[in-house]
Design a protein around this motif. Structure first.
Motif, PDB file in Angstrom:
ATOM      1  N   VAL A   2     -70.802  47.039  55.019  1.00  0.00           N
ATOM      2  CA  VAL A   2     -70.370  47.604  56.329  1.00  0.00           C
ATOM      3  C   VAL A   2     -69.360  46.585  57.307  1.00  0.00           C
ATOM      4  CG1 VAL A   2     -71.284  48.395  58.440  1.00  0.00           C
ATOM      5  CG2 VAL A   2     -72.612  48.857  56.221  1.00  0.00           C
ATOM      6  N   ASN A   3     -68.200  47.248  57.586  1.00  0.00           N
ATOM      7  CA  ASN A   3     -67.375  46.584  58.327  1.00  0.00           C
ATOM      8  C   ASN A   3     -67.696  46.851  59.806  1.00  0.00           C
ATOM      9  OD1 ASN A   3     -64.989  45.707  59.870  1.00  0.00           O
ATOM     10  ND2 ASN A   3     -63.454  46.230  58.013  1.00  0.00           N
ATOM     11  N   ILE A   4     -68.263  45.460  60.147  1.00  0.00           N
ATOM     12  CA  ILE A   4     -69.032  45.381  61.670  1.00  0.00           C
ATOM     13  C   ILE A   4     -67.678  45.497  62.730  1.00  0.00           C
ATOM     14  CG2 ILE A   4     -70.210  43.802  63.247  1.00  0.00           C
ATOM     15  CD1 ILE A   4     -71.689  44.495  60.804  1.00  0.00           C
ATOM     16  N   LYS A   5     -66.629  44.973  62.521  1.00  0.00           N
ATOM     17  CA  LYS A   5     -65.553  45.043  63.610  1.00  0.00           C
ATOM     18  C   LYS A   5     -65.179  46.668  63.544  1.00  0.00           C
ATOM     19  CE  LYS A   5     -63.569  40.619  63.195  1.00  0.00           C
ATOM     20  NZ  LYS A   5     -62.312  39.680  62.901  1.00  0.00           N
ATOM     21  N   LYS A   6     -65.092  47.374  62.326  1.00  0.00           N
ATOM     22  CA  LYS A   6     -64.834  48.729  62.552  1.00  0.00           C
ATOM     23  C   LYS A   6     -65.659  49.649  63.105  1.00  0.00           C
ATOM     24  CE  LYS A   6     -62.990  52.322  59.155  1.00  0.00           C
ATOM     25  NZ  LYS A   6     -62.472  52.532  57.749  1.00  0.00           N
ATOM     26  N   LEU A   7     -67.124  49.434  62.862  1.00  0.00           N
ATOM     27  CA  LEU A   7     -68.224  49.961  63.474  1.00  0.00           C
ATOM     28  C   LEU A   7     -68.273  49.975  64.887  1.00  0.00           C
ATOM     29  CD1 LEU A   7     -70.667  51.702  62.682  1.00  0.00           C
ATOM     30  CD2 LEU A   7     -72.122  49.651  62.290  1.00  0.00           C
ATOM     31  N   TYR A  11     -67.804  52.715  67.704  1.00  0.00           N
ATOM     32  CA  TYR A  11     -68.661  53.073  68.833  1.00  0.00           C
ATOM     33  C   TYR A  11     -68.064  52.825  70.010  1.00  0.00           C
ATOM     34  CZ  TYR A  11     -72.430  51.817  71.983  1.00  0.00           C
ATOM     35  OH  TYR A  11     -73.362  51.927  73.008  1.00  0.00           O
ATOM     36  N   LYS A  12     -66.912  52.094  70.358  1.00  0.00           N
ATOM     37  CA  LYS A  12     -66.309  52.285  71.630  1.00  0.00           C
ATOM     38  C   LYS A  12     -65.577  53.428  71.540  1.00  0.00           C
ATOM     39  CE  LYS A  12     -64.741  48.427  73.114  1.00  0.00           C
ATOM     40  NZ  LYS A  12     -63.467  47.572  73.353  1.00  0.00           N
TER      41      LYS A  12
END
Length: 308
Positions: A2-7, A11-12
């Motif tokens: 999972v790409n945390i930055k992309k997630l 979300y934003k």
């Protein structure tokens, strides 16, 4: 991975959608996953006083107790008989009804028929069983009156007849559910291209031939998915209706896994055996999981249509 930055970026941008997910996710966690903690009761001699954590382990003793019970063969046989009978009898009706209704060109008449056939689905199980008891009463019911008018004799009580129980159960279910269950097939038929029917009509195909070669093939993927889902619950036939129709005279045909679990876990009064009933329920769920996985695998290889 999972790409945390992309997630976090997603979300934003769409935080409102994530807020909407809170309630359904919480519902699933509380009512679907958290109760799994209690499955360990099946491997313990559960005591309310000691609680789940303090109750002693007994391993597979509760499962072996069920497998060796004198009711085991009868309960499994009755469950499979009712489930397979209901599957064979009830599964084709919504498909046939959807195909027939799709042929009707009068929109007003089609809506009236749909409304009438949907209505029985919204009758509660308690009311439905009450209707069955009144209609098939040997003295005051429609069945009793008609039988006496024809033969001059009072008929036998069908609810006291073990061999009649499964027929009453299954065909009342067919009547109650075929209209509502056809909704998904009617929706699938709306996606059939009108150009296919026009081309077939130009080629001289009859309406029946168009149903067989255009409409029915369009339903096959939906039929396969619904069949897989139905096979996944073949051991979990409805408790409420069976229990309400059940009596001491038809018990040899009406005792199924769900009613057996209820009686052992909640209906026995002082002698409630929660561990035993949990073990039976867990066995039932495992069998359903094996069935749905197997049927899904077969379907994926044969038809290329599957749930996963």
């Amino acid at each position: 991975m999972v790409n945390i930055k992309k997630l976090f970026k997603s979300y934003k941008q769409h935080w409102q959608l994530f807020v909407f997910l809170i309630i359904p996710v919480a519902y699933i966690l509380i009512f679907a996953y958290w109760p799994m903690f209690g499955l360990q009761i099946a491997f313990k001699k559960f005591s309310i006083v000691k609680g789940i954590a303090g109750s002693p382990w007994v391993g597979f003793k509760n499962f072996l107790k069920f497998f060796n019970a004198y009711q085991f063969e009868a309960v499994i046989t009755n469950t499979l008989t009712l489930s397979l009978y209901a599957l064979l009898a009830a599964f084709p009706f919504p498909i046939l009804f959807a195909l027939v209704l799709n042929v009707v060109e009068n929109a007003k008449y089609k809506k009236i028929v749909q409304t009438i056939t949907y209505m029985p689905h919204f009758i509660s199980i308690v009311v439905l069983v009450g209707m069955l008891m009144q209609i098939f009463h040997p003295m005051i019911g429609l069945y009793g009156k008609f039988y006496k008018a024809v033969t001059g004799q009072i008929p036998s009580d069908l609810f006291a007849n073990p061999s009649a129980f499964k027929h009453l159960y299954v065909w009342s279910g067919v009547w109650q559910g075929f209209g509502y269950n056809s909704i998904i097939y009617i929706a699938a038929l709306t996606n059939v291209s009108g150009e296919l029917h026009e081309a077939a009509d130009v080629d001289g195909a009859s309406r029946f031939q168009r149903v067989i070669h255009i409409d029915f093939p369009a339903l096959v993927p939906t039929i396969v998915i619904m069949l897989i889902l139905r096979m996944g619950s073949i051991m979990s036939i409805g408790f409420e209706k069976t229990y309400l129709m059940q009596n001491s005279l038809n018990l040899s045909s009406s005792e199924i896994i769900s009613t057996f679990v209820y009686k052992k876990g909640l209906g026995a009064g002082v002698g409630n055996d929660y561990s035993y009933s949990t073990a039976i329920g867990m066995f039932n769920s495992i069998v359903n999981l094996i069935l749905i996985t197997t049927v899904n695998m077969i379907s994926r290889r044969v038809t290329e249509t599957s749930l996963w």
